[in-house]
Every structure is written in C-alpha cells, then in structure tokens.
Scaffold this motif. Structure first.
Motif, short mmCIF file in Angstrom:
data_model
loop_
_atom_site.label_atom_id
_atom_site.label_comp_id
_atom_site.label_asym_id
_atom_site.label_seq_id
_atom_site.Cartn_x
_atom_site.Cartn_y
_atom_site.Cartn_z
N GLU A 12 -2.64 12.01 7.57
CA GLU A 12 -2.66 13.22 6.67
C GLU A 12 -1.38 12.74 6.25
O GLU A 12 -0.71 12.45 6.59
N VAL A 13 -1.23 12.15 5.22
CA VAL A 13 -0.53 11.64 4.10
C VAL A 13 -0.50 12.87 2.82
O VAL A 13 -1.19 12.62 2.19
N PRO A 14 0.65 13.84 3.02
CA PRO A 14 1.44 13.84 1.44
C PRO A 14 1.23 13.30 1.21
O PRO A 14 1.87 12.62 0.23
N CYS A 15 1.42 13.99 -0.73
CA CYS A 15 1.15 13.07 -1.44
C CYS A 15 2.41 12.85 -1.89
O CYS A 15 2.76 11.70 -2.19
N GLU A 21 4.10 10.43 0.25
CA GLU A 21 4.19 9.20 1.01
C GLU A 21 2.59 9.06 0.35
O GLU A 21 2.44 7.66 0.64
N ALA A 22 2.57 9.22 -0.92
CA ALA A 22 1.65 8.30 -1.31
C ALA A 22 1.43 7.54 -2.90
O ALA A 22 2.15 7.01 -2.79
N TYR A 23 1.08 8.76 -3.63
CA TYR A 23 1.02 8.60 -5.30
C TYR A 23 1.82 9.10 -6.19
O TYR A 23 2.06 9.54 -7.09
N GLY A 24 3.02 10.75 -5.08
CA GLY A 24 4.02 11.04 -5.55
C GLY A 24 3.23 12.19 -6.16
O GLY A 24 2.51 12.30 -6.60
N LEU A 33 -3.65 13.31 0.84
CA LEU A 33 -4.77 12.25 1.09
C LEU A 33 -4.97 12.37 2.50
O LEU A 33 -3.96 12.62 3.60
N LYS A 34 -5.90 12.19 3.35
CA LYS A 34 -6.47 11.96 4.47
C LYS A 34 -7.36 10.41 4.69
O LYS A 34 -8.11 10.34 3.87
N ILE A 48 0.76 -1.54 -0.17
CA ILE A 48 -0.21 -0.02 0.46
C ILE A 48 1.13 0.89 -0.13
O ILE A 48 2.01 0.87 0.10
N ILE A 49 0.49 1.80 -0.29
CA ILE A 49 0.95 4.00 -0.16
C ILE A 49 1.77 3.58 1.49
O ILE A 49 1.34 3.61 2.41
N PRO A 50 3.08 4.32 1.50
CA PRO A 50 4.15 3.99 1.93
C PRO A 50 3.44 5.68 3.42
O PRO A 50 3.54 4.62 4.54
N GLY A 51 2.96 6.64 3.32
CA GLY A 51 2.08 7.36 4.60
C GLY A 51 0.96 6.80 4.98
O GLY A 51 1.40 6.62 6.02
N LEU A 52 0.47 5.71 4.62
CA LEU A 52 -0.62 4.72 5.37
C LEU A 52 0.08 3.68 6.13
O LEU A 52 -0.16 2.95 6.64
N ASP A 53 0.93 2.62 5.43
CA ASP A 53 1.57 1.66 5.90
C ASP A 53 2.24 1.81 6.79
O ASP A 53 2.54 1.23 7.88
N LYS A 54 3.46 3.26 7.23
CA LYS A 54 3.24 4.13 8.24
C LYS A 54 3.32 4.13 9.75
O LYS A 54 3.33 4.23 10.44
N ALA A 55 2.01 4.61 9.19
CA ALA A 55 0.79 4.38 10.38
C ALA A 55 0.10 3.62 11.12
O ALA A 55 0.36 3.80 12.39
N VAL A 56 0.25 2.25 10.52
CA VAL A 56 -0.64 1.39 11.43
C VAL A 56 0.25 0.66 12.77
O VAL A 56 -0.11 0.44 13.39
N PRO A 57 1.69 0.59 12.31
CA PRO A 57 2.70 0.07 13.91
C PRO A 57 2.50 0.88 14.80
O PRO A 57 2.24 1.82 14.88
#
Length: 142
Positions: free
Chosen positions: A62-65, A67-70, A132-133, A42-51
């Motif tokens: 909040e996921v800056p672009c 860390e999302a789709y660039g 993205l949020k 999945i996108i990095p910003g979301l992946d990093k939020a779960v641990p």
C-alpha cells in the motif's frame, strides 16, 4: 537466497490498483520493470518496498499518495482563453493534451474544466492525491 538491497538493479512484475480496485498500470504482457533500488527512478513507496525481497517473492504494497505522486498542486492548474486553443483540439474533460512551456519543454496536461471563455488545464500527475496499491513480484536481481 539472495535478497534485494539498495543499489541493486532489479526487474519486477507489478499491477497497480486504486482504492476502488481498478487497475491503473501493469507490466502484464510486457517486460518486467527494471530499476536501480534507491536511485529515485520509481515512486518512493514502491522503491522502499523491494529491499529484503528475493527472486520469486510476491507481496502487496500500500503506497500513500505522499510516497507516490504527492498531493495535487493548485498552482499546476491554469485557465487558458479558449481562443488560444486551436478548434481541432478536443476539449472533453479528462482529455490528455501536450503543451509547450515558454522554455520549450513539452508537458502533459489534462483538460479539467471548460467554460464558454476558458479551458482549465491541469499539469498535476493524473494519480496525484491518490493512494495506490501494488502487487509486485521480484523476477531478477542484477
């Protein structure tokens, strides 16, 4: 209480929204999204939020672009002579189409511009360049 760590397979419910509050994707009414944390599925910003989250825990991320789709890649836009596109293909701006690359791969594109002689197709992800949020909830840690 067990917390999510890198390498765990997790299932989350999510709702993704844009800065204007509009929803672009949600697992509501569907099975939760399942992925392995830290695997790049999945996108990095979301992946990093779960641990560190536990089952039943909710949060908004909040996921800056970047860390999302660039950022949009200008080289992913290509003008095609209108004569090369079959007449039955709709060419309204924003229409999503599929094209075949010279290597035979199918690639999604969006109609970005239309003139008398050319159609500009954009192969960037539709959410490239967008912050993205996500409202997420951990449903299961496998």
């Amino acid at each position: 209480m067990t917390q999510v760590k890198t390498g765990d397979t997790v299932r989350i419910h999510y709702t993704g929204t844009l800065a204007d509050g509009s929803t672009f994707d949600s697992s509501e009414g569907r099975d939760p999204l399942e992925f392995t944390v830290g695997s790049g599925q999945i996108i990095p910003g979301l992946d990093k939020a779960v641990p560190g989250m536990a089952v039943g825990e909710k949060k908004v991320v909040e996921v800056p672009c970047d860390e999302a789709y660039g950022q949009p890649d200008p080289s992913a836009r290509q003008a095609v002579p209108r004569t090369e596109i079959p007449a039955e293909i709709p060419l309204d701006i924003g229409t999503q189409l599929q094209v075949q690359t010279p290597q035979g791969q199918v690639m999604p594109v969006t109609v970005a511009e239309v003139s008398e002689t050319e159609v500009t197709l954009d192969a960037n992800h539709p959410l490239a360049g967008r912050d993205l949020k996500f409202a997420i909830e951990v449903v299961e840690i496998g």
